[in-house]
Enzyme design. Structure first.
Site, PDB file in Angstrom:
ATOM      1  N   GLU A 273     -15.552   5.656   4.288  1.00 33.43           N
ATOM      2  CA  GLU A 273     -16.704   4.979   4.925  1.00 33.43           C
ATOM      3  C   GLU A 273     -16.373   4.430   6.309  1.00 33.43           C
ATOM      4  O   GLU A 273     -16.576   3.260   6.608  1.00 33.43           O
ATOM      5  CB  GLU A 273     -17.227   3.888   3.977  1.00 33.43           C
ATOM      6  CG  GLU A 273     -17.639   4.466   2.627  1.00 33.43           C
ATOM      7  CD  GLU A 273     -18.098   3.437   1.608  1.00 33.43           C
ATOM      8  OE1 GLU A 273     -18.280   2.264   1.973  1.00 33.43           O
ATOM      9  OE2 GLU A 273     -18.261   3.808   0.431  1.00 33.43           O
TER      10      GLU A 273
ATOM     11  N   ASN B 124     -13.895  10.392   3.394  1.00 30.61           N
ATOM     12  CA  ASN B 124     -14.950  10.242   2.404  1.00 30.61           C
ATOM     13  C   ASN B 124     -16.036   9.308   2.926  1.00 30.61           C
ATOM     14  O   ASN B 124     -15.734   8.283   3.563  1.00 30.61           O
ATOM     15  CB  ASN B 124     -14.327   9.653   1.113  1.00 30.61           C
ATOM     16  CG  ASN B 124     -15.251   9.661  -0.079  1.00 30.61           C
ATOM     17  OD1 ASN B 124     -15.840  10.688  -0.399  1.00 30.61           O
ATOM     18  ND2 ASN B 124     -15.383   8.509  -0.750  1.00 30.61           N
TER      19      ASN B 124
ATOM     20  N   HIS C  40     -24.412   9.364  -3.501  1.00 31.70           N
ATOM     21  CA  HIS C  40     -25.163   8.293  -4.167  1.00 31.70           C
ATOM     22  C   HIS C  40     -26.633   8.441  -3.781  1.00 31.70           C
ATOM     23  O   HIS C  40     -27.020   8.189  -2.642  1.00 31.70           O
ATOM     24  CB  HIS C  40     -24.641   6.918  -3.736  1.00 31.70           C
ATOM     25  CG  HIS C  40     -23.268   6.610  -4.228  1.00 31.70           C
ATOM     26  ND1 HIS C  40     -22.961   6.496  -5.573  1.00 31.70           N
ATOM     27  CD2 HIS C  40     -22.110   6.397  -3.565  1.00 31.70           C
ATOM     28  CE1 HIS C  40     -21.676   6.206  -5.713  1.00 31.70           C
ATOM     29  NE2 HIS C  40     -21.125   6.156  -4.511  1.00 31.70           N
TER      30      HIS C  40
ATOM     31  N   GLU D  87     -18.836  11.130  -5.556  1.00 34.12           N
ATOM     32  CA  GLU D  87     -19.323   9.929  -6.236  1.00 34.12           C
ATOM     33  C   GLU D  87     -20.784  10.071  -6.684  1.00 34.12           C
ATOM     34  O   GLU D  87     -21.583   9.165  -6.557  1.00 34.12           O
ATOM     35  CB  GLU D  87     -19.187   8.701  -5.329  1.00 34.12           C
ATOM     36  CG  GLU D  87     -17.781   8.500  -4.774  1.00 34.12           C
ATOM     37  CD  GLU D  87     -17.634   7.218  -3.985  1.00 34.12           C
ATOM     38  OE1 GLU D  87     -18.524   6.350  -4.064  1.00 34.12           O
ATOM     39  OE2 GLU D  87     -16.615   7.064  -3.258  1.00 34.12           O
TER      40      GLU D  87
ATOM     41  N   ASP E  28     -24.251   9.962  -8.189  1.00 30.89           N
ATOM     42  CA  ASP E  28     -25.117   9.338  -9.185  1.00 30.89           C
ATOM     43  C   ASP E  28     -26.523   9.288  -8.577  1.00 30.89           C
ATOM     44  O   ASP E  28     -26.679   9.330  -7.357  1.00 30.89           O
ATOM     45  CB  ASP E  28     -24.636   7.958  -9.649  1.00 30.89           C
ATOM     46  CG  ASP E  28     -24.280   6.986  -8.532  1.00 30.89           C
ATOM     47  OD1 ASP E  28     -23.426   6.102  -8.768  1.00 30.89           O
ATOM     48  OD2 ASP E  28     -24.839   7.086  -7.416  1.00 30.89           O
TER      49      ASP E  28
HETATM   50  O1  G3I Z   1     -11.834  -7.272 -11.291  1.00 35.03           O
HETATM   51  C1  G3I Z   1     -12.645  -8.393 -10.970  1.00 35.03           C
HETATM   52  C2  G3I Z   1     -12.638  -9.380 -12.097  1.00 35.03           C
HETATM   53  O2  G3I Z   1     -11.316  -9.924 -12.231  1.00 35.03           O
HETATM   54  C3  G3I Z   1     -13.622 -10.495 -11.810  1.00 35.03           C
HETATM   55  O3  G3I Z   1     -13.677 -11.372 -12.926  1.00 35.03           O
HETATM   56  C4  G3I Z   1     -14.996  -9.867 -11.563  1.00 35.03           C
HETATM   57  C5  G3I Z   1     -16.067 -10.913 -11.278  1.00 35.03           C
HETATM   58  O4  G3I Z   1     -15.868 -11.401  -9.970  1.00 35.03           O
HETATM   59  O5  G3I Z   1     -14.923  -8.993 -10.433  1.00 35.03           O
HETATM   60  C6  G3I Z   1     -14.068  -7.919 -10.716  1.00 35.03           C
HETATM   61  O6  G3I Z   1     -14.011  -7.077  -9.580  1.00 35.03           O
HETATM   62  C7  G3I Z   1     -15.173  -6.272  -9.444  1.00 35.03           C
HETATM   63  C8  G3I Z   1     -14.710  -4.815  -9.384  1.00 35.03           C
HETATM   64  O7  G3I Z   1     -15.813  -3.939  -9.104  1.00 35.03           O
HETATM   65  C9  G3I Z   1     -14.054  -4.372 -10.690  1.00 35.03           C
HETATM   66  O8  G3I Z   1     -15.005  -4.431 -11.722  1.00 35.03           O
HETATM   67  C10 G3I Z   1     -15.831  -6.650  -8.133  1.00 35.03           C
HETATM   68  O9  G3I Z   1     -16.395  -7.937  -8.273  1.00 35.03           O
HETATM   69  C11 G3I Z   1     -16.947  -5.654  -7.811  1.00 35.03           C
HETATM   70  O10 G3I Z   1     -17.444  -5.893  -6.506  1.00 35.03           O
HETATM   71  C12 G3I Z   1     -16.375  -4.231  -7.821  1.00 35.03           C
HETATM   72  O11 G3I Z   1     -17.444  -3.323  -7.579  1.00 35.03           O
HETATM   73  C13 G3I Z   1     -17.018  -2.011  -7.202  1.00 35.03           C
HETATM   74  C14 G3I Z   1     -17.546  -1.700  -5.793  1.00 35.03           C
HETATM   75  O12 G3I Z   1     -17.145  -0.370  -5.417  1.00 35.03           O
HETATM   76  C15 G3I Z   1     -17.016  -2.694  -4.794  1.00 35.03           C
HETATM   77  O13 G3I Z   1     -17.483  -2.333  -3.533  1.00 35.03           O
HETATM   78  C16 G3I Z   1     -17.626  -1.018  -8.163  1.00 35.03           C
HETATM   79  O14 G3I Z   1     -17.064  -1.213  -9.445  1.00 35.03           O
HETATM   80  C17 G3I Z   1     -17.355   0.406  -7.699  1.00 35.03           C
HETATM   81  O15 G3I Z   1     -18.095   1.339  -8.483  1.00 35.03           O
HETATM   82  C18 G3I Z   1     -17.776   0.602  -6.232  1.00 35.03           C
HETATM   83  O16 G3I Z   1     -17.370   1.879  -5.845  1.00 35.03           O
HETATM   84  C19 G3I Z   1     -17.642   2.220  -4.462  1.00 35.03           C
HETATM   85  C20 G3I Z   1     -16.579   3.197  -4.017  1.00 35.03           C
HETATM   86  O17 G3I Z   1     -15.305   2.603  -4.182  1.00 35.03           O
HETATM   87  C21 G3I Z   1     -16.813   3.634  -2.577  1.00 35.03           C
HETATM   88  N1  G3I Z   1     -18.152   4.208  -2.429  1.00 35.03           N
HETATM   89  C22 G3I Z   1     -19.224   3.298  -2.851  1.00 35.03           C
HETATM   90  C23 G3I Z   1     -19.013   2.908  -4.320  1.00 35.03           C
HETATM   91  C24 G3I Z   1     -20.147   2.036  -4.784  1.00 35.03           C
HETATM   92  O18 G3I Z   1     -20.137   0.818  -4.082  1.00 35.03           O
END
Ligand code: G3I
Length: 317
Positions: free
Chosen positions: A129, A170, A206, A235, A237
């Site tokens: 990105e 990517n 996406h 990715e 969906d």
């Molecule tokens: O691991 C912590 C946990 O310890 C904590 O208790 C919890 C609550 O704050 O947060 C957890 O971390 C979360 C993480 O996912 C793991 O579950 C983050 O808050 C949350 O923001 C994070 O979201 C991820 C997101 O990227 C962040 O930008 C999504 O799962 C993930 O699917 C998403 O994936 C991205 C790709 O990497 C890049 N392309 C876009 C795609 C969608 O945003």
């Protein structure tokens, strides 16, 4: 049959992003992740904030677990992601580093992470990105402090650390021909002229049924294929306005179908990965208010029309 096992294109892998918490806790999830797909991508556990929460202290455990899971299931691994503006550790984003210090920190991170997984990653999302939708480079600490050259540096450092991995750039909203995908194309042309070791372009995919599917995706992907680059849908969906219904699920199936057909029509498209496969665990509802149900299987692991659409595409491939 399973998604990954279908079709005549042996060089094309069908993958999924994997949520490690679900993999550990949910047996049906683990079975589907192992059985349906021939590549896997860590949804979060190879990101900088996870692997180096404290400066100099690495935690590879969850990522190594995914690599071991993949090996046990004959799956290849897409590494995600070495360099991004998001999910960076606090010590990095809150630090006040000079350009020289930041460049050294970035070089060490890429060298250490790609080095740790050396020989075990099929394709790395080296830079994630880097662009804005208008085709300009995204403002980030990397661009501000290091200038646009950070992109070439990242690829060179990744190649040095793992000569075998295929190195991808990517991004999202680059499925069709538009200002963003054209700017990315032009950057890749320039990087190749400078002999920067870039091997592929990852198109995230996406989508939402509220917007038209990118019907010009094959024209777009051909531009990268013509450069001799690999491509991947990394990715996929297709989110729908909730509550979902059969009409929305048919529109969703069309979105997935357009993405996979784009890949099947592109000679060097080597991977089609969905960003999670069940509505039970999806990033979408927490990000897009009122939208969800974006995956191939519902929260009870029942296959939706989109799954059937993909199997039909693959059988015809
Ligand atoms: O691991 C912590 C946990 O310890 C904590 O208790 C919890 C609550 O704050 O947060 C957890 O971390 C979360 C993480 O996912 C793991 O579950 C983050 O808050 C949350 O923001 C994070 O979201 C991820 C997101 O990227 C962040 O930008 C999504 O799962 C993930 O699917 C998403 O994936 C991205 C790709 O990497 C890049 N392309 C876009 C795609 C969608 O945003």
């Amino acid at each position: 049959d399973t998604l990954g096992g279908l079709g005549l294109r042996a060089d094309l892998r069908i993958g999924t992003a994997v949520d490690m918490a679900a993999l550990a806790a949910d047996a049906p999830y683990r079975a589907k992740a192992a059985g349906e797909f021939t590549s896997v991508t860590p949804e979060n556990v190879m990101k900088w904030e996870v692997v180096e929460k404290e400066r100099g202290t690495y935690d590879w455990a969850a990522a190594d677990e995914l690599v071991d899971f993949a090996r046990a299931n004959g799956q290849l691994v897409r590494g995600h992601t070495l360099l991004w503006h998001n999910q960076l550790p606090a010590w990095l984003t809150e630090g006040d580093f000079s350009a020289g210090e930041l460049r050294a920190i970035l070089r060490k991170h890429i060298t250490d992470e790609a080095g740790h997984f050396k020989g075990r990653i099929w394709q790395w999302d080296v830079v994630n990105e880097a662009f804005n939708d208008d085709g300009t480079l995204r403002d980030s600490i990397w661009l501000r402090k290091l200038g646009p050259g950070y992109i070439a540096d990242a690829f060179r450092w990744a190649r040095q650390a793992d000569p075998k991995a295929k190195l991808f750039i990517n991004d999202y909203n680059i499925e069709g021909v538009n200002a963003k995908s054209t700017a990315l194309h032009d950057l890749v042309v320039e990087l190749r002229k400078q002999h920067v070791p870039i091997d592929g372009v990852g198109i995230q995919g996406h989508l939402s049924v509220q917007y038209n599917a990118p019907h010009d995706i094959a024209d777009n992907m051909k531009r990268f294929d013509d450069l001799g680059l690999e491509t991947a849908i990394t990715e996929a969906d297709v989110r729908v306005p909730m509550p979902s219904d059969s009409t929305k699920q048919e529109a969703q199936a069309e979105g997935y179908d357009v993405l996979l057909r784009g890949c099947l029509l592109t000679r060097r498209c080597t991977d089609f990965t969905v960003w999670g496969f069940t509505d039970k665990y999806s990033w979408v509802p927490g990000t897009f208010e009122g939208e969800g149900a974006a995956n191939l299987f519902d929260e009870n692991y029942a296959a939706k029309p989109a799954y059937k659409a993909l199997t039909q595409d693959l059988l015809l491939a």
